[in-house]
Design a protein around this motif. Structure first.
Motif, short mmCIF file in Angstrom:
data_model
loop_
_atom_site.label_atom_id
_atom_site.label_comp_id
_atom_site.label_asym_id
_atom_site.label_seq_id
_atom_site.Cartn_x
_atom_site.Cartn_y
_atom_site.Cartn_z
N THR A 1 -1.37 -3.40 -2.58
CA THR A 1 -2.76 -3.01 -2.77
C THR A 1 -2.81 -1.52 -2.56
O THR A 1 -2.49 -1.03 -1.48
N VAL A 2 -3.23 -0.84 -3.56
CA VAL A 2 -2.90 0.56 -3.59
C VAL A 2 -4.07 1.44 -3.99
O VAL A 2 -4.88 1.10 -4.83
N ALA A 3 -4.16 2.57 -3.32
CA ALA A 3 -5.06 3.60 -3.78
C ALA A 3 -4.26 4.59 -4.60
O ALA A 3 -3.38 5.25 -4.08
N PRO A 4 -4.50 4.67 -5.88
CA PRO A 4 -3.68 5.56 -6.71
C PRO A 4 -3.96 7.02 -6.39
O PRO A 4 -5.08 7.39 -6.08
N THR A 5 -2.93 7.80 -6.46
CA THR A 5 -3.11 9.23 -6.18
C THR A 5 -3.48 9.94 -7.47
O THR A 5 -2.64 10.29 -8.26
N THR A 6 -4.74 10.13 -7.66
CA THR A 6 -5.15 10.89 -8.81
C THR A 6 -5.27 12.33 -8.40
O THR A 6 -5.72 12.63 -7.30
N GLY B 1 0.80 -1.22 0.00
CA GLY B 1 0.00 0.00 0.00
C GLY B 1 0.82 1.26 0.00
O GLY B 1 2.01 1.26 -0.27
N GLN B 2 0.15 2.34 0.31
CA GLN B 2 0.74 3.68 0.25
C GLN B 2 0.31 4.47 1.46
O GLN B 2 -0.70 4.15 2.07
N ARG C 1 -1.50 8.47 -15.24
CA ARG C 1 -1.59 9.38 -14.10
C ARG C 1 -2.49 8.84 -12.98
O ARG C 1 -2.52 9.39 -11.90
N GLN C 2 -3.22 7.79 -13.26
CA GLN C 2 -4.07 7.23 -12.21
C GLN C 2 -3.33 6.25 -11.32
O GLN C 2 -3.94 5.62 -10.48
N PHE C 3 -2.02 6.13 -11.51
CA PHE C 3 -1.27 5.17 -10.72
C PHE C 3 -0.22 5.85 -9.84
O PHE C 3 0.24 6.94 -10.16
N SER C 4 0.15 5.17 -8.78
CA SER C 4 1.22 5.66 -7.93
C SER C 4 2.57 5.34 -8.58
O SER C 4 2.64 4.59 -9.55
N ILE D 1 -7.60 0.22 -6.20
CA ILE D 1 -7.34 -0.94 -7.04
C ILE D 1 -6.86 -2.06 -6.13
O ILE D 1 -5.89 -1.90 -5.42
N SER D 2 -7.55 -3.15 -6.14
CA SER D 2 -7.05 -4.25 -5.34
C SER D 2 -6.36 -5.23 -6.27
O SER D 2 -6.74 -5.41 -7.42
N MET E 1 -11.88 8.77 -4.83
CA MET E 1 -10.65 7.98 -4.94
C MET E 1 -10.97 6.51 -5.14
O MET E 1 -11.73 5.92 -4.40
N THR E 2 -10.41 5.96 -6.16
CA THR E 2 -10.67 4.56 -6.44
C THR E 2 -9.58 3.70 -5.83
O THR E 2 -8.43 4.11 -5.71
N PRO F 1 -3.88 -5.31 -11.36
CA PRO F 1 -5.19 -5.85 -11.75
C PRO F 1 -5.45 -5.62 -13.23
O PRO F 1 -4.88 -4.72 -13.84
N GLN G 1 3.36 1.65 -8.85
CA GLN G 1 2.53 0.98 -9.86
C GLN G 1 2.98 1.34 -11.26
O GLN G 1 3.00 0.50 -12.16
N ARG H 1 -6.95 15.63 -8.06
CA ARG H 1 -8.35 15.98 -7.98
C ARG H 1 -8.70 16.92 -9.12
O ARG H 1 -8.05 17.91 -9.35
#
Lengths: 342, 288, 365
Positions: free
Chosen positions: B13-18, A273-274, C167-170, B4-5, B1-2, C158, C173, B20
């Motif tokens: 398992t990450v929540a991407p930083t989009t 995670g982050q 840009r939607q990824f860290s 992605i699992s 915020m989406t 995934p 990723q 805003r």
């Protein structure tokens, strides 16, 4: 005797168009004269913002919303802004990461060092020049008289960072704040610059606050370490205490996720995670979503920094800090084998 | 915020930083609506117009707006201002847009090529650009239109020959930056053919600045047509266009100020619509 | 992860999969006509100045050195992004003439440093991968989508990532996507140019582990370029140390770390910041040989402090050992530059130093 600098419960917020970013959420630090402390954390952990808040150098629109800064036992927080800024800048100087942009490209480096002695300390031109040369010598710049006339782009990165340190020293501060001072430098040069900073601390009884993402760099030069995560200090203690038994799972995992030059392991530990989005900090411990040891209680309260029993100056913000000795059994991601790779 | 699992992955398992972003791009919507209305008006001019735009009626010359049967009054020859305005939109929007399309294409392609290949090709193209830029824009356009003979066809050709340099410089500058970006290196490393790297990978990333410039360029072109009309080199009369309407109306500024002002407002609204679109595009597409 | 990739199973360390011989990459400053008229000499930067390398199947070579030493240029040369000034590059025994051909491109692929600029912001992940799979005809057209999903599995992302833009990824990723892109061509060699240095420390480990896993799983060979010595030690079988455009020492990873022979390698290893020297409390492992690690290595005279912005490169007109100006053990013979000299009793090792066979303990430090 009161410490040189005390920070209590510092909060910094950054208002964004659609949200509030809670960059620093209650940080407390103390620094004594002749002591260097380290603040370690990933990008976005609030370590640099903390440092800037101390000197009133926060980028707009960030602002300190709470907390107090106590200098030599005097709480400067309530003072009028002008007076407070003067007291803070008199006592502290800052060294930045990027020495090329921190220096004025069209001004000779010697003149940049001599500027504060001349303008703020009221020295004569000749005395300021002599002072600048002396400072350059102090930070280990060979042939200071010749390099006095150089422009920043004519110097290598290491020399430029020494010039920045000399400028920081020129205001005769009692405390140096260094924000990733060696990150842009090569490893051989990094060693030299760290040695310069450490020498100044020893010889002039300066306090040093060193901010870095690199725990090894911090542990080289600092007697006490503050580990920051998501805008909070989650563990503090000496490097020896942290290495012998880290009491917060984040520190514990971080120490095993970063490769050790002397000890390659079969497999590095990974932290899934982050860091959390600081515009919407979840309730409970901010590390809980990534922590392998999370229990329901972790998601309810954000534990305060608590002293570790029988270990002076060691504190952790984990409700399970007492069980740390069992974390070595931390599966399922696996603690790295303690066996060297063949 | 989406969130992605990652199924089956032990690592991340990450929540991407989009970043805003506003859900609705107000600037783009308003700009496109406004410009769409202008185009609609131009297309429907024959339906909406109340009079023949070139029919003179000296008995009813210089009527004030609101006069019976003449919504915006009449000009010095008794022509209906409202109808002329609608038909003028047809001419001006068509010439403005069309006169920007070919310089845009030519300049963008030459800029891509110059920036990507460098070397003598770059030197050659940029020297030509320097030569064209060294002449004042209008002097060159006027000279060319004069040589080619007045008329909309000549205006297209002249503006194309002068206008491409701006696009060329903009795109070349962007390419010089973009070609050192690692995604361009990656495209080269994976062996893709050059034309594909240029048009599939670089072009979408460098064209935005050129598109934004083209928005203001359309307005500039309309103004250029106005200027050419002043010199008798523009759209030949009696075809109505906003430029000649302003030109004709300016001699009555003290008595019938609205004759020059009404078409002027039309130019301003067009410019506003295009500027809003440009800003909207920046907000929508700028990845920096 | 059970993805089959058409890679014949190979055993480690036998055949050469990548060879570099006498590689030179000079960059010459552009001269204007005014320079020519005034006979201003051209400024030549010898970014890579005579490098020999071989990489065996399944092997990971770590390339270390300070910024500007030419390691990135070398990796880009190998990748075929520059036309070398001199020397030969061989992919799987086949010489590359000028730039690699379309077929040769499939042999060697690269993972870039910056996860933010290395992906085309205007293309979705699926478009990026699909384009490569189609252009190189890796799989029949109707299987492109299925293959793209397999690649996502391979790097632990995934499937719905294929529909998203970078840009939607860290950062971590994105680096996985960059790895998937490199693997799309089913290369035998992966060149990783500082693949983790732009990532946060807690994310670095996931990418290092991923690369290690992929190497095992797919039998890849790898050139791992990094300034971070700890990371290089973690992943490499063999190490090459670069200094000012040349390789100054090579050897198996353990040999280099236990017994560095070139004075520059020695300085480099001593300069690495270490957590703690004292073995007594080190829980992660004993660090017995490091009694002096608390004392940082400090050597005066970094590469020409002033005058040149290209300080770490070799400049036209220099003679002698390129490390001589900084070297604590320089001697008159160092006015001649040594090549890579073999180390007695150690066939896999070499160092470009006249002191190469000195016993390290006798050496003045």
């Amino acid at each position: 005797m009161s410490p040189l600098l005390e920070v209590h419960d510092l909060h910094v917020e950054i208002p964004l168009p659609h949200a509030h970013l809670y960059a620093v959420r209650g940080v407390s630090l103390t620094v004594d004269a002749g002591e260097s402390i380290g603040v370690v954390g990933e990008s976005g952990s609030g370590k640099s913002i903390t440092l800037r808040a101390l000197l009133g150098l926060l980028p707009r629109p960030a602002q300190v919303t709470k907390g107090s800064i106590i200098l030599d036992g005097v709480d400067v927080t309530g003072l009028p802004e002008r007076r407070r800024t003067k007291m803070l800048t008199d006592a502290m100087s800052m060294v930045f990461q990027d020495s090329l942009t921190a220096l004025n490209p069209v001004m000779r480096v010697g003149d940049q060092i001599a500027e504060v002695p001349r303008r703020r300390l009221g020295m004569s031109k000749r005395a300021a020049h002599a002072r600048a040369v002396e400072l350059m010598d102090q930070v280990g710049i060979p042939e200071p008289e010749r390099r006095f006339r150089a422009y920043p782009h004519q110097l290598s990165g290491g020399m430029r960072q020494r010039v920045c340190i000399a400028i920081a020293l020129s205001a005769e501060p009692r405390l140096i704040l260094a924000d990733e001072p060696t990150t842009a430098l090569d490893v051989t040069i990094q060693a030299q610059v760290l040695e310069v900073i450490d020498g100044l601390r020893r010889d002039h009884q300066l306090g040093v606050v060193l901010v870095s993402h690199d725990l090894a760099v911090i542990s080289q030069t600092c007697s006490r370490i503050y580990v920051m995560y998501a805008g909070r200090v989650i563990e503090s203690g000496s490097i020896r205490q942290l290495l012998s038994l880290a009491r917060h799972p984040y520190t514990f995992a971080l120490l095993r996720a970063v490769p050790d030059p002397d000890l390659p392991v079969h497999r590095l530990l990974t932290i899934p995670g982050q860091p959390p989005d600081l515009t919407a900090v979840p309730a409970g411990c901010s590390f809980a979503p990534r922590c392998a040891l999370t229990e329901p209680a972790c998601r309810e309260v954000d534990p305060p920094l608590t002293a570790v029993p029988k270990e002076p100056d060691h504190a952790s913000a984990c409700i399970r800090l007492e069980t740390a000795s069992q974390w070595l059994d931390w599966a399922p991601v696996g603690v790295p084998d303690l066996v060297k790779k063949t | 915020m989406t969130v992605i699992s990652v199924p089956g992955s032990a690592t991340d398992t990450v929540a991407p930083t989009t970043r805003r972003r506003r859900k609705h791009n107000v600037l783009l919507i308003v700009g496109l609506t406004l410009f769409g209305l202008l185009v609609l008006v131009a297309i429907l001019a024959p339906v909406l117009a109340t009079h023949d735009p070139i029919q003179q009626d000296l008995a009813h010359a210089r009527l004030a707006p609101g006069a019976p049967g003449h919504l915006l009054g009449t000009d010095e020859l008794g022509r209906d201002v409202f109808s002329r305005l609608l038909y003028g939109a047809r001419v001006d929007l068509r010439v403005g847009v069309l006169a920007v399309v070919s310089p845009f294409i030519i300049g963008t392609v030459l800029g891509l090529v110059a920036g990507w290949f460098g070397g003598w090709l770059d030197t050659l193209i940029m020297r030509i650009v320097d030569v064209v830029i060294a002449f004042p824009f209008f002097v060159l356009v006027i000279a060319l239109v004069f040589a080619l003979g007045a008329g909309t066809g000549s205006i297209y050709v002249a503006i194309t020959m002068v206008g491409w340099v701006a696009y060329c410089r903009i795109v070349r500058g962007e390419v010089l930056v973009a070609k050192e970006q690692e995604y361009a290196l990656a495209a080269r490393a994976s062996g893709l053919p050059t034309w594909r790297i240029l048009f599939r990978h670089l072009l979408p990333n460098v064209v935005l600045q050129a598109v934004i410039f083209s928005m203001s360029d359309i307005v500039l072109t309309i103004l250029a047509i106005v200027t050419l009309g002043y010199l008798g080199l523009g759209v030949p009369p009696p075809t109505p266009d906003w430029g000649s309407m302003i030109q004709d109306g300016q001699q009555f500024l003290l008595t019938q100020w609205y004759l020059a002002t009404i078409p002027g407002v039309a130019v301003v609204i067009t410019g506003l619509a295009l500027a809003l679109i440009a800003d909207g595009l920046v907000e929508r597409f700028d990845s920096r | 992860m059970t993805v089959t990739v058409e890679n014949p199973s190979r055993t480690r360390g036998t055949d050469e999969v990548l060879g570099v011989e006498g590689l030179v990459q000079h960059f010459v400053s552009r001269r204007s006509w005014a320079d020519r008229l005034t006979r201003t000499p051209q400024h030549v930067v010898k970014a890579v100045d005579g490098v020999d390398l071989t990489l065996s199947t399944g092997e990971t070579l770590g390339l270390v050195g300070e910024s500007g030493c030419g390691k990135s240029t070398l990796s880009r040369c190998i990748m075929g992004l520059y036309r070398p000034s001199a020397g030969e590059i061989r992919y799987a025994g086949e010489a590359v003439r000028g730039l690699p051909s379309r077929a040769q491109r499939r042999t060697v692929q690269m993972v870039f440093q910056d996860p933010y600029s290395s992906l085309n912001p205007r293309m979705t992940v699926g478009q990026t991968l699909g384009e490569l799979l189609r252009y190189h005809q890796i799989v029949p057209r109707d299987q492109v989508a299925a293959r793209s999903r397999e690649l996502m599995d391979l790097v632990g992302l995934p499937h719905d990532a294929l529909r998203r833009t970078p840009r939607q990824f860290s950062g971590g990723q994105r680096q996985r996507i960059g790895i998937a892109r490199a693997l799309a061509l089913q290369p035998r060699v992966l060149i990783a140019d500082e693949p983790v240095s732009a990532l946060d420390v807690s994310v670095q480990a996931t990418i290092i582990n991923l690369l290690t896993d992929l190497r095992e799983e797919l039998g890849l060979s790898m050139v791992f370029v990094s300034h971070n010595i700890a990371v290089v030690r973690q992943v490499s079988d063999r190490i090459a140390v670069m200094y000012r455009g040349r390789i100054v020492e090579t050897g198996l990873t353990e040999q280099i770390f236990n017994d560095p022979r070139h004075p520059y390698t020695q300085l480099l290893l001593e300069s690495v910041p270490r957590m703690l020297s004292g073995a007594e409390t080190h829980p992660i492992g004993a660090a017995d040989s490091l009694g002096t690690a608390d004392q940082l290595a400090v050597v005066d005279g970094e590469p020409d402090a002033d005058e040149s912005p290209y300080s770490a490169h070799a400049i036209e007109g220099e003679h002698g050992c390129r490390y001589r100006p900084r070297c604590p053990v320089a001697m008159p013979v160092c006015a001649d530059e040594p090549g890579l000299l073999p180390i007695a009793g150690n066939p896999s090792r070499a160092a470009a130093c006249w002191h190469v066979d000195d016993d390290r303990k006798d050496k003045p430090r």
